[in-house]
Structure formats: structure tokens, C-alpha cells
Design an enzyme around this catalytic site. Structure first.
Site, PDB file in Angstrom:
ATOM      1  CD  GLU A 183     -16.669  44.970  48.536  1.00  0.00           C
ATOM      2  OE1 GLU A 183     -17.822  45.104  48.999  1.00  0.00           O
ATOM      3  OE2 GLU A 183     -16.173  45.760  47.716  1.00  0.00           O
ATOM      4  CD  GLU A 201     -20.503  50.134  52.609  1.00  0.00           C
ATOM      5  OE1 GLU A 201     -20.833  50.832  51.636  1.00  0.00           O
ATOM      6  OE2 GLU A 201     -19.711  49.177  52.529  1.00  0.00           O
TER       7      GLU A 201
END
Length: 436
Positions: free
Chosen positions: A240, A351
């Protein structure tokens, strides 16, 4: 007090021992140094540092030996993670950036990397896209500072950083549930676009950079891309990268360039940035974990960062590029199980963590804090979404899926045009009249 000490530690009772202990306790309690209170290890509540003048809560027992053991563990960890530097740079935002000889960086503490040196850059994926929006950089370089050739810039970790975490062991790690599993569970909320059902060897996007408001120390707001393989059980592999605002990890509300990896669904492996051995940095101009500057503002200038992650066809390692051609470094393939081959899902988007610490949905913002339908200059965006295929070529997205698991709080809308290719707007304010 002396008898309590005796029973818990089985010391032989003697006047000398009692005198030594009482003298030690008197020195400790009258010291001008700060007193550290027992951090909250349960995952909620306040921070872990209390000034010397603040007494412990009435229902809390003061345990100096336990605190000293904790500080000893923290300092041992800091000695391991903060390597000797050849140059130190004081960033305008308060960060300290150490220039570390590249072969001494934390990655080379890994048993399979000991004694090695960073690899040469691999062949870049074929295909380019033009960028008409200004790229952003990092605050520590605003004064023209840089690290010498042969070194890598690493943000120094401090005692205060570690004490903000719920435990020393979990410092620098995500809680499990860091990737979207389904649309109903967990305190992690998403507005994402994703592709699956094929073999993927990397991904690329330009990510609009903002400074969203995060209203609780144990919440964060991030915008990133995920390279994913394995199931959503205990064998999940992810790589990520993007930007995040995380008061717990960094102690402020600046958006920071970050990376993460795990090979067991965030349980024991992996970490943020360079807080464990794994990621090998080769670049002397980018500090992972450092603040990004400048940032976008509402109805004003917009800034974004280019992020690309791809698998080197020759050696199999996963490489990271930041901005226009700045190779940051790589995750060695041996770190992973499923990602030793290829990814099975690519995900882009935002997120947040919603702790509901005030009894209702959080006010933590995603992206710009505005819904997708407000469009350019108001809503946050991802543009030029691409994946890397088996031939090490960047190709446009096809069969793009959208998911906003709490659309009244944060939403997403996609489009496609010649200038931006595949793109989407996303985000939102969190709590509002439709998101109680």
C-alpha cells in the site's frame, strides 16, 4: 510499601534493602524529569504522556518499576530503528530527518538482507501519461535541503511517537481489518474503486492531496492504492502507498506520504514506512512518513502525487515510484507468499476509521471532506488509473467496480475522458444530517 515490594519480588527483607528502595523511590518522585503514566492498552481513550505535575487518576496505582521497564523497551526499540546519521535536517513542520547511509537503513536488519546493498533500478513499465496538475513535494525540502548521495532520508522516531501508540508492540502497525472485506463490518469505512478477476503486476494513479480533519487521536484518514493477493483471511498479502493523516502515528494533522505491507492480514508481519525491516529505500530525496507540501485547498489550487507500484519482471521485487520518475525503493519478493507471483486485486480510494468515541458517527473527513458530486477543486480525486500487465506495460482500467460502504457519509463517482483517463471523485464530511 516495603512489604508490598518484598512480596511481589521475593526479596529477602533487610534494613539495607528497605533503605535502598525508599531512597530510590524518593529520588524518582522528586525528579524534575517527566513522569510517564501507564498507557491505555485497550485501544481507546487518551494519550500516553502526562506531565510531572499531573497526578495519576485516583483509581490508578503508580508503578515506577513497570514504567521504567516500558521506557527501557522503548529506548531499545529506538536505538534499533534510528540509525546513526551523516547529516540531520530540521524540517519546518517539526520533523527531524536523518540522512542514513543506504546500507545501514532498517531493511538490512532483516536476516535475508544482512550484508547486502540496495539493488539497481529495474526496467520501468512501458507507457507514460502527461501531468498538467502541479506535483507536490515534502516540507523538509522546502528550504532547499537534501541528503547526500549514498544516503537515504529517514524521519526520526521519538519517545513521544511510541508513547502515543496503544502498545510498543503495535507501534507502526495497522489494526487488523485494514482492507475492505465486505460492506457491512468493522469501524473502517471506504470509498474505493477496484478491479479483480485477472493477474495484475502493478498499478499507477495520481492522487489529489488534502489535509482532512481527523477528530480523534485513534482515527485516521487516508487515500492510497492497494496491491492485493491472497484471501481476506489470515494469508492476505498487501502492498500500500499514498497519503494519510494519522494523529496517533505522527502527532499532527499533516498529510504524509506513507507505505505499508503485510503478508498475514496485518497480524504480525509488516509495518508503516520504515518502522521495521522490509522495504529497501534507494532515493535520497523522498522521506517516507514526511509531510507533503503544498496541499490542495477548496476552490483554489489543486496538487496531486503520482504513485506507481510494479513488479520487476527480472527479479520479482515490487518497486515504488513517487512523482515524476522518482524511484523510492522496493519490497523484496521474499517478504510475501501470494505476491511472489502476482496481485489478484487492485484497489484505489479513501479509508477512514470511525471509533464513535463521541457516541455518534465521527466527523473525520475523507479526501477533501466534500462529497464526490462537487467535482474538481472541491471534491478529492484519483486520475489516470492504470494497471501493469504481464508484459510490464501500463494499460487503462477495464471493468472498474465502485464501492462506498457508507455512502451517506462518504461517496464515490467515476468517469473517463482523454485528459484524465479513468478517474473518480470521492470522499465526504462524515457525520451530517444523513449520516448520524
Amino acid at each position: 510499601m516495603a512489604s508490598s515490594y518484598k512480596s511481589s519480588h521475593s526479596y529477602k527483607q533487610s534494613p539495607i534493602i528497605i533503605f535502598i528502595f525508599l531512597s530510590f523511590f524518593l529520588i524518582l518522585s522528586t525528579s524534575t524529569s517527566p513522569v510517564f503514566s501507564e498507557p491505555n492498552l485497550s485501544g481507546g481513550g487518551g494519550g500516553g504522556f502526562v506531565g510531572a505535575a499531573a497526578p495519576p487518576p485516583a483509581n490508578q496505582t503508580f508503578r515506577p518499576l513497570q514504567e521504567l521497564k516500558k521506557l527501557k523497551r522503548i529506548r531499545s526499540y529506538l536505538r534499533k530503528i534510528n540509525k546513526p546519521s551523516v547529516k540531520t535536517i530540521q524540517s519546518p513542520d517539526g520533523d527531524i530527518i536523518d540522512c542514513i547511509e543506504s546500507h545501514l537503513q532498517p531493511a538490512f536488519d532483516h536476516p535475508l538482507l544482512k550484508g547486502q546493498k540496495p539493488l539497481e533500478p529495474p526496467e520501468r513499465p512501458k507507457g507514460q501519461d502527461s501531468s498538467e496538475i502541479p506535483e507536490t513535494s515534502q516540507s523538509w525540502r522546502d528550504g532547499g535541503e537534501s541528503c547526500p548521495e549514498g544516503t537515504v532520508p529517514i524521519k526520526r522516531t521519538t519517545e513521544k511517537d511510541v508513547l502515543r501508540a496503544n502498545s510498543v508492540r503495535r507501534f507502526g502497525k495497522k489494526i487488523k481489518r485494514g482492507v475492505r472485506r465486505d460492506t457491512m463490518s468493522s469501524d473502517h469505512e471506504h470509498a474505493v474503486a477496484f478491479v479483480n478477476g485477472d493477474e495484475y503486476y502493478g498499478a499507477k494513479a495520481s492522487i489529489n492531496v488534502w489535509a482532512p480533519i481527523v477528530t480523534d487521536q485513534y482515527e485516521f484518514s487516508l487515500s492510497q492504492l492497494w496491491v492485493i493477493s491472497g484471501s481476506f483471511g489470515n494469508d492476505l498479502n498487501t502492498i500500500e502507498a499514498g497519503w494519510q493523516v494519522s494523529p496517533e502515528l505522527y502527532g499532527d494533522n499533516y498529510p504524509r506520504f506513507f507505505t505499508y505491507w503485510t503478508t498475514d492480514a496485518y497480524q504480525a508481519t509488516g509495518c508503516y514506512n520504515l518502522l521495521c525491516s522490509g522495504f529497501v529505500q534507494i532515493n535520497n530525496k523522498i522521506a517516507i512518513g514526511a509531510a507533503i507540501s503544498p496541499r490542495s485547498s477548496y476552490t483554489n489550487r489543486q496538487f496531486d502525487i503520482g504513485i506507481m507500484i510494479w513488479k520487476d519482471p527480472k527479479h520479482g521485487h515490487w518497486w515504488l515510484e513517487f512523482g515524476p520518475g522518482l524511484l523510492v525503493g522496493y519490497w523484496p519478493s521474499f517478504l510475501f507468499s501470494h505476491l511472489q507471483g502476482h496481485a489478484s486485486m487492485i484497489q484505489f480510494g479513501g479509508e477512514i476509521v470511525n471509533t464513535r468515541s463521541t457516541g455518534h458517527h465521527t466527523n473525520t473527513q475523507m479526501g477533501s471532506g466534500h462529497f464526490a458530486d462537487e467535482g474538481f477543486g472541491k471534491a478529492s480525486y484519483f486520475r489516470n488509473l492504470q494497471v501493469v500487465d504481464w508484459d510490464n506495460s501500463l494499460i487503462p482500467m477495464s471493468n472498474l467496480h465502485l464501492l462506498a460502504d457508507h455512502p451517506n457519509c462518504y461517496d464515490i463517482r467515476a468517469g473517463k475522458n482523454n485528459a484524465w483517463g479513468n478517474y473518480f471523485y470521492y470522499g465526504g464530511p462524515g457525520k451530517n444530517s444523513r449520516c448520524p
